[in-house]
Design an enzyme around this catalytic site. Structure first.
Site, PDB file in Angstrom:
ATOM      1  N   ASP A  10       0.875  -1.183   0.000  1.00 43.90           N
ATOM      2  CA  ASP A  10       0.000   0.000   0.000  1.00 43.90           C
ATOM      3  C   ASP A  10       0.907   1.227   0.000  1.00 43.90           C
ATOM      4  OD1 ASP A  10      -2.422   1.558   0.299  1.00 43.90           O
ATOM      5  OD2 ASP A  10      -1.862   1.879   2.374  1.00 43.90           O
ATOM      6  N   SER A  11       0.283   2.401  -0.104  1.00 46.38           N
ATOM      7  CA  SER A  11       1.063   3.638  -0.071  1.00 46.38           C
ATOM      8  C   SER A  11       1.596   3.941   1.329  1.00 46.38           C
ATOM      9  CB  SER A  11       0.175   4.798  -0.509  1.00 46.38           C
ATOM     10  OG  SER A  11      -0.923   4.920   0.371  1.00 46.38           O
ATOM     11  N   CYS A  73      -4.375  -1.682  -1.743  1.00 47.15           N
ATOM     12  CA  CYS A  73      -4.592  -0.260  -1.988  1.00 47.15           C
ATOM     13  C   CYS A  73      -5.627  -0.168  -3.111  1.00 47.15           C
ATOM     14  CB  CYS A  73      -3.273   0.372  -2.430  1.00 47.15           C
ATOM     15  SG  CYS A  73      -3.438   2.071  -3.013  1.00 47.15           S
ATOM     16  N   GLU A 151      -2.790   8.529   8.594  1.00 46.54           N
ATOM     17  CA  GLU A 151      -1.317   8.490   8.652  1.00 46.54           C
ATOM     18  C   GLU A 151      -0.801   9.279   9.853  1.00 46.54           C
ATOM     19  OE1 GLU A 151       1.184   7.090   6.638  1.00 46.54           O
ATOM     20  OE2 GLU A 151      -0.298   5.995   5.461  1.00 46.54           O
ATOM     21  N   CYS A 183     -11.086   2.702   0.517  1.00 45.85           N
ATOM     22  CA  CYS A 183      -9.659   3.024   0.636  1.00 45.85           C
ATOM     23  C   CYS A 183      -9.207   2.271   1.872  1.00 45.85           C
ATOM     24  CB  CYS A 183      -9.464   4.528   0.814  1.00 45.85           C
ATOM     25  SG  CYS A 183      -7.774   4.979   1.299  1.00 45.85           S
ATOM     26  N   HIS A 185      -7.020   2.841   3.966  1.00 44.76           N
ATOM     27  CA  HIS A 185      -6.738   3.664   5.149  1.00 44.76           C
ATOM     28  C   HIS A 185      -8.003   3.893   5.989  1.00 44.76           C
ATOM     29  CE1 HIS A 185      -2.909   4.758   3.234  1.00 44.76           C
ATOM     30  NE2 HIS A 185      -2.558   5.382   4.342  1.00 44.76           N
TER      31      HIS A 185
HETATM   32  N1  DGL Z   1      -4.811   3.143   1.022  1.00 46.72           N
HETATM   33  C1  DGL Z   1      -4.839   3.449  -0.350  1.00 46.72           C
HETATM   34  C2  DGL Z   1      -6.144   3.144  -1.025  1.00 46.72           C
HETATM   35  O1  DGL Z   1      -6.760   2.182  -0.651  1.00 46.72           O
HETATM   36  C3  DGL Z   1      -4.152   4.724  -0.796  1.00 46.72           C
HETATM   37  C4  DGL Z   1      -4.467   5.977  -0.095  1.00 46.72           C
HETATM   38  C5  DGL Z   1      -3.554   7.076  -0.601  1.00 46.72           C
HETATM   39  O2  DGL Z   1      -2.340   6.896  -0.557  1.00 46.72           O
HETATM   40  O3  DGL Z   1      -4.081   8.109  -1.064  1.00 46.72           O
HETATM   41  O4  DGL Z   1      -6.563   3.811  -1.946  1.00 46.72           O
END
Ligand code: DGL
Length: 270
Positions: A10-11, A73, A151, A183, A185
């Site tokens: 993931d990011s 992600c 984050e 997402c 996150h």
């Molecule tokens: N967690 C990621 C997603 O599911 C990326 C969030 C991001 O880096 O903007 O899209």
């Protein structure tokens, strides 16, 4: 039996929500997590940039001998899954289709999807939900600040609550009955999001259904492991301490193996 790790990327910390469900569902599997924290957020970047990042992460993990790749992600799944599936010789699992399936299984007909700008722009969820059931109404809403709040470790704060109220108001006006956390996150802010939506809205997080998809793919390819004490290793491209802080409050266990890595390099021309 195949004791090589499953690669999960993931990011940043978001993919840990998927990592956690895989480790719960498949406790004998070694896992190698890569958080591209130097380049988070992905959600505000162009599809071409996300494709480059996703390929860099994938080839980096391949060099570490992973037996499967989980694109934990949504943004990278929406922009790059077909490319990764085409280029890699190992099974590749994304998070959008499992999330869409989970939503269709619980909705009464009106689904809200909250996701990054990139995922919303791609309409990946609308397409994936309509591929299963064309009669479901899908309303998508970008919520870019949620990534920064997760984050930053600000998930349970008043600031997060106010941001959630603003983002969710249009979806609640549309009388959604189901909300997809599109997402990885966003499950970190799940309690705050649930407070704002109230009990009438079912919240769907694709992590659990993704873990089921991983299990099925391991079975189909006959590459399961059954280690009694599987190794969990974590790699980040920046800021190990920040990652540790969030990861340890979120995972069921401590993070013992965390390394800083550089994944940007020349890629095979695709
Ligand atoms: N967690 C990621 C997603 O599911 C990326 C969030 C991001 O880096 O903007 O899209």
């Amino acid at each position: 039996m195949d004791s090589r790790p499953i690669g999960v990327f993931d990011s940043g910390v978001g993919g840990l929500t998927v990592f956690r469900e895989i480790s719960r569902a498949l406790p004998g599997e070694p896992l190698l997590y890569l958080g591209d924290s130097a380049r988070v957020p992905y959600g505000t970047k162009s599809p071409e940039t996300i494709q480059r990042y996703a390929r860099e992460a994938a080839y980096f993990l391949l060099e570490r001998d992973v037996k499967m790749l989980v694109v934990a992600c949504n943004t990278a799944t929406a922009a790059a899954l077909p490319i990764l599936e085409r280029e890699l010789s190992i099974p590749v699992i994304g998070v959008v289709e499992p999330g869409a399936r989970a939503a269709v299984s619980v909705t009464k007909g009106r689904v809200g999807v909250i996701a990054t700008e990139g995922t919303v722009r791609s309409r990946a969820y609308t397409r994936a939900i309509h591929a299963i059931d064309g009669s479901v109404e899908v309303i998508e809403q970008p919520c870019p600040l949620f990534v920064a709040l997760a984050e930053e470790g600000w998930a349970g704060t008043n600031v997060a609550r106010e941001v959630a109220e603003v983002y969710l108001a249009p979806l609640l006006r549309e009388k959604i009955d189901t909300l997809v956390l599109g997402c990885t996150h966003y499950p970190i802010l799940r309690a705050t999001i649930a407070e704002v939506t109230g009990e009438g809205v079912t919240i769907v997080d694709s992590a659990e259904t993704t873990a089921l998809a991983v299990e099925a793919a391991l079975h189909d390819s006959a590459i399961r492991a059954s280690e009694s004490d599987p190794k969990y290793q974590f790699l980040v491209t920046d800021a190990t301490e920040r990652f540790l802080r969030i990861a340890e409050t979120f995972l069921d266990h401590s993070v013992d193996h965390l390394d800083l890595v550089d994944i940007a390099r020349d890629q095979p021309v695709g």
